[in-house]
Design an enzyme around this catalytic site. Structure first.
Site, mmCIF file in Angstrom:
data_model
loop_
_atom_site.group_PDB
_atom_site.id
_atom_site.type_symbol
_atom_site.label_atom_id
_atom_site.label_comp_id
_atom_site.label_asym_id
_atom_site.label_seq_id
_atom_site.Cartn_x
_atom_site.Cartn_y
_atom_site.Cartn_z
ATOM 1 N N ASN A 1 -63.864 6.883 0.666
ATOM 2 C CA ASN A 1 -62.733 7.811 0.563
ATOM 3 C C ASN A 1 -61.475 6.967 0.368
ATOM 4 O O ASN A 1 -61.026 6.318 1.310
ATOM 5 C CB ASN A 1 -62.658 8.649 1.847
ATOM 6 N N TRP A 2 -60.953 7.009 -0.841
ATOM 7 C CA TRP A 2 -59.781 6.171 -1.138
ATOM 8 C C TRP A 2 -58.478 6.735 -0.584
ATOM 9 O O TRP A 2 -57.447 6.096 -0.678
ATOM 10 C CB TRP A 2 -59.661 5.984 -2.658
ATOM 11 N N LYS A 3 -58.516 7.967 -0.095
ATOM 12 C CA LYS A 3 -57.297 8.613 0.418
ATOM 13 C C LYS A 3 -56.203 8.521 -0.642
ATOM 14 O O LYS A 3 -56.492 8.687 -1.827
ATOM 15 C CB LYS A 3 -56.905 7.985 1.756
ATOM 16 N N GLY B 1 -58.997 4.426 10.740
ATOM 17 C CA GLY B 1 -57.874 3.544 10.399
ATOM 18 C C GLY B 1 -57.328 2.755 11.575
ATOM 19 O O GLY B 1 -56.276 2.141 11.481
ATOM 20 N N GLU C 1 -66.537 12.094 11.946
ATOM 21 C CA GLU C 1 -65.455 11.112 11.947
ATOM 22 C C GLU C 1 -64.570 11.325 13.173
ATOM 23 O O GLU C 1 -63.675 12.182 13.149
ATOM 24 C CB GLU C 1 -64.607 11.254 10.682
ATOM 25 N N GLU D 1 -57.496 14.247 8.269
ATOM 26 C CA GLU D 1 -56.099 14.161 7.827
ATOM 27 C C GLU D 1 -55.646 15.481 7.214
ATOM 28 O O GLU D 1 -54.476 15.850 7.308
ATOM 29 C CB GLU D 1 -55.938 12.979 6.853
ATOM 30 N N GLY E 1 -63.158 4.549 4.695
ATOM 31 C CA GLY E 1 -61.791 4.601 4.164
ATOM 32 C C GLY E 1 -61.338 3.229 3.708
ATOM 33 O O GLY E 1 -61.674 2.769 2.616
ATOM 34 N N GLY E 2 -60.608 2.546 4.562
ATOM 35 C CA GLY E 2 -59.978 1.264 4.217
ATOM 36 C C GLY E 2 -60.894 0.269 3.527
ATOM 37 O O GLY E 2 -60.523 -0.340 2.509
ATOM 38 N N SER F 1 -63.446 3.335 10.663
ATOM 39 C CA SER F 1 -63.409 1.861 10.728
ATOM 40 C C SER F 1 -64.765 1.205 10.447
ATOM 41 O O SER F 1 -65.103 0.198 11.058
ATOM 42 C CB SER F 1 -62.847 1.394 12.078
ATOM 43 N N HIS G 1 -61.316 16.894 5.816
ATOM 44 C CA HIS G 1 -61.093 15.586 6.437
ATOM 45 C C HIS G 1 -60.074 15.762 7.557
ATOM 46 O O HIS G 1 -59.184 16.608 7.462
ATOM 47 C CB HIS G 1 -60.565 14.598 5.380
HETATM 48 P P1 13P Z 1 -61.297 4.156 7.851
HETATM 49 O O1 13P Z 1 -62.610 3.623 7.365
HETATM 50 O O2 13P Z 1 -60.109 3.537 7.158
HETATM 51 O O3 13P Z 1 -61.184 4.153 9.339
HETATM 52 O O4 13P Z 1 -61.240 5.713 7.407
HETATM 53 C C1 13P Z 1 -62.313 6.522 7.700
HETATM 54 C C2 13P Z 1 -62.130 7.804 6.979
HETATM 55 O O5 13P Z 1 -61.255 8.581 7.311
HETATM 56 C C3 13P Z 1 -63.009 8.098 5.843
HETATM 57 O O6 13P Z 1 -62.894 9.409 5.433
#
Ligand code: 13P
Length: 244
Positions: free
Chosen positions: A4-6, A168, A162, A92, A229-230, A208, A90
């Site tokens: 997920n590149w956000k 993050g 999640e 967020e 994510g990251g 993470s 998600h």
């Molecule tokens: P991180 O891997 O950056 O913690 O993000 C997880 C995430 O929200 C994937 O959707």
């Protein structure tokens, strides 16, 4: 294994990512690989992924086909450009845009209507975990957002657990904590959709996930994959996760 590149990367950066990433995962046959870029990068990502073992997903959708809904993108549009997956609810989106259970149902059904595989996210916040409410929260998210689906709809979704406190933050849930939550969710699936559905559904862990902790997580039978994510922004580190 889904990335997920956000809200990161331009089309040029998308191109550079795929150039480096594709050869690193070309031999991976043990899992599906999905990248979910922001909307403006989808076209570039689709072109880059053509003929490879990488599928493309969106990060959100609106439930209607088309209409006067400024700023939204429909499942119909995502299907038309060849998108295969879409992330739904998600944390967020829940936190910043107020997405809640009725949205989850509408969006999941719309995704399925347009041939997209929904990756439906659930997870508790830190204060909910600390006050012992993790199972209540996961239970409410399941009952409100997933249980209303018809069994044949449920059979086509992927669930992502999640925990918000792990996203993050560098604080990954231990494999045991993640597996416990997955087991709880699977129990809810079993009660609503039956044991076979509970055995078949794929539950991803997100929060993470990195190349150096993915192995321990994937060793848990309950954990079927990761939503990253990251670490999905860098070709080498996401390939490290994929090729765990
Ligand atoms: P991180 O891997 O950056 O913690 O993000 C997880 C995430 O929200 C994937 O959707």
């Amino acid at each position: 294994m889904a990335g997920n590149w956000k809200m990161y990367k331009t089309p040029a950066e998308t191109h550079a990512f795929f150039e480096a990433f594709k050869p690193l995962v070309a031999q991976a046959t043990h899992c599906e690989i999905v990248i979910c870029p922001p909307f403006p990068d989808l076209h570039a990502a689709m072109k880059e992924a053509e003929g490879s073992n990488v599928a493309i997903g969106a990060q959100n959708l609106y439930w209607g086909k088309e209409g006067a809904v400024t700023g939204e993108v429909s499942g119909h549009m995502l299907q038309a450009i060849g998108c295969g997956y879409v992330i739904i609810a998600h944390s967020e989106r829940r936190q910043y845009f107020g997405e809640c259970e009725p949205d989850v149902v509408r969006k999941t059904q719309a995704a399925l209507e347009y041939g997209l595989t929904p990756i439906v996210c659930v997870g508790e916040r830190l204060e909910e975990r600390e006050s012992g409410r993790t199972e209540d929260v996961l239970g409410e998210m399941f009952e409100g957002g997933i249980a209303p689906l018809a069994p044949e709809q449920f059979a086509q979704i992927v669930i992502a657990y999640e925990p918000v406190w792990a996203i993050g933050t560098g604080k990954t849930a231990t494999p045991q904590i993640a597996a416990e939550a997955h087991r709880f969710i699977r129990g809810k699936v079993s009660a609503r959709f039956g044991d076979a559905a509970a055995g078949d559904v794929r539950i991803l862990y997100g929060g993470s996930v990195k190349p150096d902790n993915v192995k321990g997580l994937m060793r848990e039978e309950e954990i079927d994959g990761a939503l990253v994510g990251g670490a999905s922004l860098d070709p080498k580190s996401f390939a490290g996760v994929v090729n765990f």
